[in-house]
Design an enzyme around this catalytic site. Sequence first.
Site, short mmCIF file in Angstrom:
data_model
loop_
_atom_site.label_atom_id
_atom_site.label_comp_id
_atom_site.label_asym_id
_atom_site.label_seq_id
_atom_site.Cartn_x
_atom_site.Cartn_y
_atom_site.Cartn_z
N GLU A 178 0.80 -1.22 0.00
CA GLU A 178 0.00 0.00 0.00
C GLU A 178 0.84 1.27 0.00
O GLU A 178 0.49 2.27 -0.65
CB GLU A 178 -0.96 0.02 1.20
CG GLU A 178 -2.12 -0.96 1.10
CD GLU A 178 -1.74 -2.40 1.40
OE1 GLU A 178 -0.61 -2.64 1.85
OE2 GLU A 178 -2.59 -3.30 1.17
N HIS A 190 -11.68 -3.61 9.37
CA HIS A 190 -12.22 -3.55 8.01
C HIS A 190 -13.50 -2.71 7.95
O HIS A 190 -14.32 -2.90 7.05
CB HIS A 190 -12.52 -4.96 7.47
CG HIS A 190 -11.33 -5.76 7.08
ND1 HIS A 190 -10.44 -6.26 7.98
CD2 HIS A 190 -10.85 -6.13 5.86
CE1 HIS A 190 -9.49 -6.94 7.33
NE2 HIS A 190 -9.71 -6.87 6.06
#
Lengths: 327, 327, 319, 319
Positions: B60, B129
Site C-alpha cells: 500500500e 475492516h
Amino acid sequence: MPETRYIKAVNQALADAMEADPTVFLIGEDIGAAGGSFKATRNLLEKFGPERVYDSPISEAAITGMAVGAALTGMRPVVEIMFMDFTTLSMDMLVNQAAKARSMFGGQGSVPMVLRTPHGGGLNAGPQHSQCLEAWFAHVPGLRVVCPSNPADAYGLLRAAIDDPDPVIVVENKALYAMKGDLPDAPEDRERIEIGKGRIVRPGRDATVVSYGAAVAMAETAAETMAEEGIEVEVIDLRSIQPWDESLVLESLTRTHNLVVAHEAVEAFGVGAEIVARMADIGFDQLDGPILRVGAPFAPSPFGKTLEDAYRPDANQIVAALRRTLA
Amino acid sequence: MPETRYIKAVNQALADAMEADPTVFLIGEDIGAAGGSFKATRNLLEKFGPERVYDSPISEAAITGMAVGAALTGMRPVVEIMFMDFTTLSMDMLVNQAAKARSMFGGQGSVPMVLRTPHGGGLNAGPQHSQCLEAWFAHVPGLRVVCPSNPADAYGLLRAAIDDPDPVIVVENKALYAMKGDLPDAPEDRERIEIGKGRIVRPGRDATVVSYGAAVAMAETAAETMAEEGIEVEVIDLRSIQPWDESLVLESLTRTHNLVVAHEAVEAFGVGAEIVARMADIGFDQLDGPILRVGAPFAPSPFGKTLEDAYRPDANQIVAALRRTLA
Amino acid sequence: MKLDELARLHRQMLVIRRAEERLQKLFADGLVPGFLHLSIGQEAVPVGVSEALTDCDTVSSNHRGHGHTLAKGVDLKGFFAEILGKATGLCKGRGGSMHVADLSKGMLGANGIVGAGLPITTGSALALKMQGQGAVAVVYFGDGALAEGVLHECLNIAALWKLPILFVCENNGWSEFSPTERQLATSLDKLAKAFGIKYSAVDGNVVADVATTSARLVKAMRKNAAPAVLECSTTRVRGHFEGDRQDYRDGDEIAALSERDPIRLSATAMAQAGGTPEMLAEIADAVDAEIEAATQAALEAPLPSSADILTDVYTSVAG
Amino acid sequence: MKLDELARLHRQMLVIRRAEERLQKLFADGLVPGFLHLSIGQEAVPVGVSEALTDCDTVSSNHRGHGHTLAKGVDLKGFFAEILGKATGLCKGRGGSMHVADLSKGMLGANGIVGAGLPITTGSALALKMQGQGAVAVVYFGDGALAEGVLHECLNIAALWKLPILFVCENNGWSEFSPTERQLATSLDKLAKAFGIKYSAVDGNVVADVATTSARLVKAMRKNAAPAVLECSTTRVRGHFEGDRQDYRDGDEIAALSERDPIRLSATAMAQAGGTPEMLAEIADAVDAEIEAATQAALEAPLPSSADILTDVYTSVAG
Ligand SMILES: Cc1ncc(C[n+]2csc(CCOP(=O)(O)OP(=O)(O)O)c2C)c(N)n1
Ligand SMILES: Cc1ncc(C[n+]2csc(CCOP(=O)(O)OP(=O)(O)O)c2C)c(N)n1
Ligand SMILES: [Mg+2]
Ligand SMILES: [Mg+2]
C-alpha cells in the site's frame, strides 16, 4: 531540580520509570549513544545498558509494531518517533493494532506501550517536520493522548503514560523543550499527573480559554493583556486530549459563559472542533456568545521565519477571538 | 442505465475517465483480472489493457507513493485501497507527500491523483475492516475529501476527483455498493459534481440534518418520521467533506435554527465536530437549541451482527437528536 | 575521459562544494532557517549520475539534496534564494533546504522523510515508461534508508514491472549519529540480487567512474526498461546537519576524509589528463563569482509575504 | 516418527479440518458473520510447528488463522463461539474469525492486516529475549505478505538483534485471486539469504516434516537466540474467503490438490507406521464428537449484549 528544562524532565521521567520497573524499555532512532535527536534519552544507554535502550534502524513501522508485540508479552515499551510527522509510517500499528487489541480480544489483555513524539513549529523545520497531528489519534478509540505544556507536566504525564495499561501517545511540543520549570529533587516527590484531568492555570470570570501544549503560554499572555482592560480570562490547560476533561471545561463555562479554544494545530478538523462541539451541546445554555477557535490556517507549515511566524497561532489571535466572543 | 448500482457507477466513472483521458490509469490490489474486491474495476483490464490497469503486489505504501510520482510526471493515477483501514499504510505518502507537494514546491506543479477507498460497516467485517477515517484526511491541508451517498454522486464525484488537479480521497461507503439509482445512458449526459458543493436532499423549515455517505439515507428516514409529527426537517448531503459547503449549511441554519450532524464515523473528533464548531461560531446567532451530533460510540467497530448493529448510527438516533435539540 | 569532460564535471562539483560552503557560513551567521544537511564530500555522485540525464529524466532526492538538485541543472539563484527562505526561491521560500524542487528540470524534490523518494520515483518511472520516450527516473537515497520497508516494496515493483529506475545509494557509512553498519543486517548488493536487479558499485568519490557507470546503466535502461542499482561509496565530511559537532566520530576518521575528497581527486585526474593549475584556477574563479552573485541576489531578495500563506495549497479554489 | 506421535499430529490436523468444514457449513447457512478465510489443505503447517512450542512461546497469525490458533492449544468451544460472534467466544464475540486470540496460550491474535503480525511478533521475540527464559515467537504469514515492506524491516531487525523468532511462511501460491508469482520478483529464500537468516524449506503438507524441521529450528533458537525462516509449500483448497467461487482458478489444479491433502498424507504415513483403519476411524469419531459439541455449545451460546459496546476499549476509565 529547580529550573529543570522540559526535555530534562522527559529524560528524568524515563529514568525514574526505568528505575522503578524493569519491564520498561526504550526503542527509537538514535536514542542510544546519541541520546536522541532532542536529547530526551541522554545518558540512558549508559545508565541502563543496551538491553533497555534500543537504538533502532530507520524503521518506524517495525519499531512501533514491536512495541505492540512486546507490550502483549509483558513489557512496557516506550517508543520515540523523532518527529510527529513520521508517525504517518506507524499508523497501522497504532490504529489497527495497539488501539484495538484489548477491545477486539475481548479484554484479555492490554497494550501498555507509550509512543513519545514531538509536534509543532518554531524551528523553521518546514512542512514535514512541524505538524501537529494529535487530532487523528484522539479520534481513535483505544488510544489515549496527552500533551504537556511545561516541565512538571512533561514529567508527570509521561510517568502516568508509562504506568497506564493502555497505549498512550505523548505529544511533546518541540518549541517547549528548552522551557524551564520546577521539578522536585527527591524522586518520591515527583508526581504523576492523572490522565484525563485538566488544570485551571489562571482563574477568571469573564471568559474561558481552553488550550494545551504550547498554546497554554499564549493563552496566559492573552489573559494578561485582557486583564489590563479589566477582563478576567480563565485559562485551562487540558493536559490530556483523549480523554479530555469535559467536566472541568463545562464547569468553567458555566461561570464565564464565553469560550475560546486555542491550539497550534491546524484549526479545521482539529482538537478544538471536538471541544467546541461538545460545549455547543452540553454547554449550549451557558453560552453568551459564539465559541471561537484559534489554530493554524489551512496550509502546510511553511518553512522560513516570516512565514512560519505568521502561520503559527499566537496570543494576539487569542485576544482577538476573546474580543469577538465578548463583543 | 436506470437502476444502476453504486459500484457500477464507480466502474462507469473509471471507464469514462479512462476513455476521455489517456493519462488516467488505475493501480491497486487485485483490481485487474479479479476486477477488485468489490468489483469496482470489473472489465477494465479487458477494456484498457495491462498498461492502464495495474494489478499490484500487497504494497500500500508503495502504490500510493507511486501515484504521487506518476502524478508529478504528468499522469492521473487512480489508486484503490481495498479497505479504508489499510490507508494507515499509505499515510506518509498521502499526508507528507501528495498533500504538500504543491504548496512546498511553491505552486510549481500539482498532484492530480485520486485515492478511492471504501469505509463503513454493515458487513460484520470487524474492527480492521470497517473504519471511517475521513476526519484524518479532512484535517490535512492539500487534500480534498469527498464521500458520495448514491450512485449518481458516486459517478459525478469520482469524475470530478479525477479531473481535479489536486489529490482527492474518494471515500465510498461499502454498504452502499449495492444501492440502486439512476445514471444516464448517454456518456455525455453523465454529470460531474462540483467538489465542495453540498445538496439539499429534502427541504424543511424546522431543523437541519447535515450528513454524508450512508448517513444521508438515515437522515431522510428520520425526516420522514418527524414529518409524521408535522416537523419538517431539512436534510443536507455534504457530498464533499474537504472542503465542505459551509454556506449551504449556514443558509439552512438561518432558516431552521436547529442543527444535527450525523455520520457513520466515530462521533468524537469526527467530521461532525468541525461542522458544529463552525456553526457555533458563524451560525451562533441563528441557533435556537444545542447542536447535536450522531455518530458511532467511542469503541472499535465490533464484529458480529448484534454488536455492529448497535454500534452503527441509525435513523432513530437522528430522530432522538432532533427531538432533543427541538425540545 | 577527456580533459574538457573532466573539467566540466569538476566545475559542476565545485559549484556544489562552494555553494554548500557558502551556505555553511550563512548558516553560522544565522541566515539559513531550519535544518541544513550538507553533502560536502559527496559531490561526485550526483554530478556523475546527472551526466547521463536530460531534463526529460526525473530525479528525486532526500534530506541531503543540494548536490542532486544543482547537478540536475536547476538555477543557482533560485536555489540559494530558496534555502534562505526568500520569495524568489525555486519554491517561493516555502520549502527550504529539505524541499527544493524544480519540476521543469525533472527535479521532483528533496524530501524530509527518509525513504520517501523511493516510491515517488518508482511511480515516476512507471509514468515515463507509459509515456514511451525512453526517459528514466533516478532516486538518490542514503545507506540509512536501506532499513525502511518501502525500499523493499519499490525494489519488488520496479523489478516486477521492469521500470526504468536507477536506484542510487550514497553510502557514506552514517545514518545521522550512528554508523549504519549497526542498523543493517544486509547490504544493497544482496538486496538487489534478491530481486534480480542489476547491481553496480563504484567509488562514489571518483566522478569519472560514477559518470561512466551511470552512462552505461542509463543507456541500457533507455533501450530496455529495467531497474538498476548503483551503490556509491562516499564520504560525509560535515555533521549530520549544521550544528552537529560530530563528537561521536573519530577525529582521525574525519581528517582522513580529505584523502578521498572528490574534488581533490578530480583535480588530480585533470592534471593527469593535461590540465594546468591555471585552468583549475580559472574554473574556481568563475565558480566563486557565480556563487557570490547567487548569494548576493538571495540575500537581497525579499521575504515571502505572510499574506501568501494560503496560496498554492490547492491549484484552484473548490467549493 | 513413531505411530503415537503421528496419530497425535493427525488428530490435531483433523480437528482443524473438521472445525473448518463445520464453519463452512455454518457460513453457508448464514450463521457466521463477516469474512471467513479457511485454511483447508494447510493444516500440517501449524500442527507441525506447534509441536515445538509451549504456552510460554508466542505466535501471531494472519487472516487465515484458524489452524494457527487451534494448533496453539486454544479452547475449541471458545474458538467456535468466537467465530459465531457469541458472548462466550474467546474474545467475547468482538473479534471473530480475523481476530481470534488467546493470550493465556501465547496466541497474540489473528490479524486482518496483511503483514501486521510481523512486527508484533518481532517485538514479542524481543520481549522474550529480554525475559531470558528461552521462549520463542512464531509468526505465520502468507506468500502474498512478502510484498509488504514491514517484512524487510522485521527481517533486518530480527537478524541484527538476534531475536528468537521463527518466520513461518505458508506459501500456497495465491494472494487472494491472483497467483503470487505475478506479485513478486523475489522469494523468501533469497530474502533470508540477503539478511543472513537461516532458511529452511519443507513440504508444508507433510506434517512430520514440518514438525521435525520446526523442532530443530526452535531448539537451536532456544539455546542461541537468532531468527530463522521456515517456508512451507502448501495448498489453499477453498477460495480466498467463503463465497469466492474461484473462477480464476483452473478446475484441474483444484482437483489435483487432493493428492497433496495433508490429512490424506498423514493417514498414509500412519498406515506405513503400522496404524490401522480402526485407529483412524476412532480418531475421526472422537474429533467429530468434539467438533459437534463445540458447535452446539456455540450455537446455543448467547449473543453479546449491545450494552457492552464500550467495555474493554480501555482497561480502566481515565478522566
Ligand atoms: C522517516 C524518517 N525517519 C527518520 C528521519 C530522521 N533522519 C533524517 S536523516 C536520517 C539518517 C539518514 O541516513 P542516510 O539515509 O544514510 O542519509 P545521510 O544522512 O547519510 O546522507 C534520519 C534518521 C527522517 N527524516 N525520516
Ligand atoms: C494491508 C492489507 N492489504 C490488503 C489486504 C487484503 N488481503 C487480505 S488477504 C490478502 C492476500 C494474502 O495472501 P497471502 O498472504 O498469501 O495469504 P493467503 O490468503 O494465501 O493465506 C489480501 C490482499 C489486507 N487484509 N491487508
Ligand atoms: Mg548515510
Ligand atoms: Mg498465499
